[in-house]
Design an enzyme around this catalytic site. Structure first.
Site, PDB file in Angstrom:
ATOM      1  N   PRO A 137      47.670  42.360  48.848  1.00 42.88           N
ATOM      2  CA  PRO A 137      46.507  41.670  49.426  1.00 42.88           C
ATOM      3  C   PRO A 137      46.657  40.143  49.455  1.00 42.88           C
ATOM      4  CG  PRO A 137      45.814  43.365  47.884  1.00 42.88           C
ATOM      5  CD  PRO A 137      47.304  43.228  47.739  1.00 42.88           C
ATOM      6  N   GLU A 138      46.482  39.577  50.628  1.00 40.13           N
ATOM      7  CA  GLU A 138      46.526  38.128  50.810  1.00 40.13           C
ATOM      8  C   GLU A 138      45.134  37.670  51.243  1.00 40.13           C
ATOM      9  OE1 GLU A 138      49.802  36.792  53.248  1.00 40.13           O
ATOM     10  OE2 GLU A 138      51.050  38.476  52.651  1.00 40.13           O
TER      11      GLU A 138
ATOM     12  N   ARG B  64      49.167  50.416  41.577  1.00 41.73           N
ATOM     13  CA  ARG B  64      50.266  49.909  40.765  1.00 41.73           C
ATOM     14  C   ARG B  64      49.831  49.072  39.565  1.00 41.73           C
ATOM     15  NH1 ARG B  64      55.226  47.996  44.177  1.00 41.73           N
ATOM     16  NH2 ARG B  64      56.024  47.882  42.070  1.00 41.73           N
TER      17      ARG B  64
ATOM     18  N   HIS C 246      42.997  56.252  42.372  1.00 41.04           N
ATOM     19  CA  HIS C 246      43.545  55.202  41.509  1.00 41.04           C
ATOM     20  C   HIS C 246      42.469  54.243  41.027  1.00 41.04           C
ATOM     21  CE1 HIS C 246      47.429  56.792  42.443  1.00 41.04           C
ATOM     22  NE2 HIS C 246      47.176  56.690  43.738  1.00 41.04           N
TER      23      HIS C 246
ATOM     24  N   LYS D 208      43.555  34.184  46.854  1.00 40.90           N
ATOM     25  CA  LYS D 208      43.571  35.639  46.703  1.00 40.90           C
ATOM     26  C   LYS D 208      42.635  36.115  45.599  1.00 40.90           C
ATOM     27  CE  LYS D 208      48.482  35.375  47.858  1.00 40.90           C
ATOM     28  NZ  LYS D 208      49.833  35.670  47.353  1.00 40.90           N
TER      29      LYS D 208
ATOM     30  N   ARG E 180      61.396  35.647  48.346  1.00 43.12           N
ATOM     31  CA  ARG E 180      60.824  36.781  49.063  1.00 43.12           C
ATOM     32  C   ARG E 180      61.621  37.043  50.336  1.00 43.12           C
ATOM     33  NH1 ARG E 180      55.473  37.543  47.669  1.00 43.12           N
ATOM     34  NH2 ARG E 180      55.834  39.569  48.583  1.00 43.12           N
TER      35      ARG E 180
END
Ligand SMILES: [Zn+2]
Length: 262
Positions: free
Chosen positions: A2-3, A112, A93, A59, A250
Site C-alpha cells: 500500500p502506497e 504478511r 487474515h 502511508k 528496489r
C-alpha cells in the site's frame, strides 16, 4: 504494497463506513501487529468510544477517537480494511477487529503481518519523531524543488525516501517517472528547473488519478505502466519491451526508449 493512493482509499473507506459508531469491543487476533500497546490496553482505550475523523500522512493513517487518543494504522506490505456485518465471517487474515455496537465490524487484515496498529496522543509529534517528509500531495512546487535540489542520487531513490517526501512507493515512483519520461537512474543534479516542474506535475497527476481509480489496477488508464509492469510487459507508448533494474534497493520497471537518462 500500500502506497499513498491505497492508504487514501482506505481512509475514504473508513470515513464512509466506520465513523461515529460506538465501539463495543476490540478483538486482537494477532498481537504481532500491535506496536507499543497491548491488546488489553487497546481494547480498554477504545471500548465505549467512537472514531471521530481520520487523517493521512504519506502511508500512515491516523483515526481520532472521541477522547484524546489516535489510532495509528500502517498497512505494511499487504494490509487493508474491511467493514462487514457481525454475522458474516471475518476476512481470513484479520489481525485486529473493531466491533461496533451496531451490527457491523471493521477488520484490519494483513496477510504478511508487516502492518502496524498503535495508539498515540500527538500525530505531529509522531511524524516528527519518524522524521517523515511532507505528504506527497501536500507539497508545493517550491517546496518540492527545494527538497530535490538539496539531495544527490538517482531520482527514483529520492522519490522513495519517506524522509524527504512521504507516500510514494516502488509502483507509483515508476509510474511518475514514466509519466515524466525520466529514466529512474537519472541523477537529481542533472535536472533543471523545467525537469523538476515536470516531475512535480507528474507526481500530483499520477497520485491524484490513482486515488480517483481507488488504487485499483483494473481502473487505471490504459496508457499507464502499472497494468503492464513485470516480465514480458510492453511499453504502452511505444510497444517496446519494458526493462527492469535495481535502483534505490528496489526493482524499477521502465521503458529505455521513452525514458532517457538525462
Ligand atoms: Zn516506450
Amino acid at each position: 504494497m500500500p502506497e499513498l493512493p491505497d492508504v487514501e482509499t482506505f481512509k475514504r473507506y473508513l470515513d464512509a463506513t466506520s465513523l461515529h459508531q460506538r465501539i463495543g469491543g476490540v478483538d486482537v487476533e494477532s498481537a504481532y501487529v500491535l506496536k507499543g500497546v497491548s491488546a488489553r490496553e487497546l481494547a480498554h482505550r477504545l471500548k465505549g468510544r467512537c472514531f471521530e475523523c481520520s487523517r493521512r500522512h504519506g502511508k500512515h493513517l491516523f483515526v481520532r477517537v472521541d477522547s484524546d487518543v489516535w489510532l495509528r494504522l500502517h498497512f505494511g506490505m499487504t494490509g487493508s480494511l474491511r467493514y462487514f456485518q457481525h454475522n458474516e465471517q471475518a476476512p481470513p487474515h484479520t489481525r485486529v477487529l473493531f466491533i461496533f455496537a451496531n451490527t457491523h465490524c471493521l477488520a484490519f487484515e494483513d496477510q504478511r503481518k508487516f502492518g502496524e496498529v498503535g495508539l498515540l496522543t500527538d500525530v505531529d509529534e509522531f511524524l516528527k519523531r519518524r522524521a517523515l517528509g511532507p505528504d506527497a500531495l501536500d507539497v508545493s512546487l517550491p517546496q518540492f524543488r527545494k527538497i530535490l535540489e538539496k539531495h544527490r542520487g538517482a531520482v527514483k531513490a529520492i522519490l522513495l525516501n519517506q524522509k524527504l517526501i512521504a507516500g510514494i512507493g516502488n509502483i507509483y515512483a515508476d509510474e511518475i517517472l514514466f509519466r515524466a519520461r525520466m529514466h529512474p537512474a537519472t541523477q537529481i543534479s542533472r535536472l533543471g528547473d523545467k525537469a523538476l516542474t515536470k516531475l512535480f506535475r507528474a507526481t500530483h497527476d499520477i497520485l491524484g488519478k490513482a486515488i480517483t481509480a481507488k488504487a485499483d489496477v483494473n481502473r487505471m488508464p490504459k496508457s499507464w505502466l502499472l497494468p503492464r509492469r513485470g516480465k514480458g510487459g510492453k511499453c504502452p507508448r511505444c510497444g517496446r519491451k519494458l526493462r527492469s533494474a535495481r535502483i534505490g534497493g528496489r526493482t524499477a520497471w521502465f521503458c529505455a526508449h521513452c525514458q532517457k537518462k538525462m
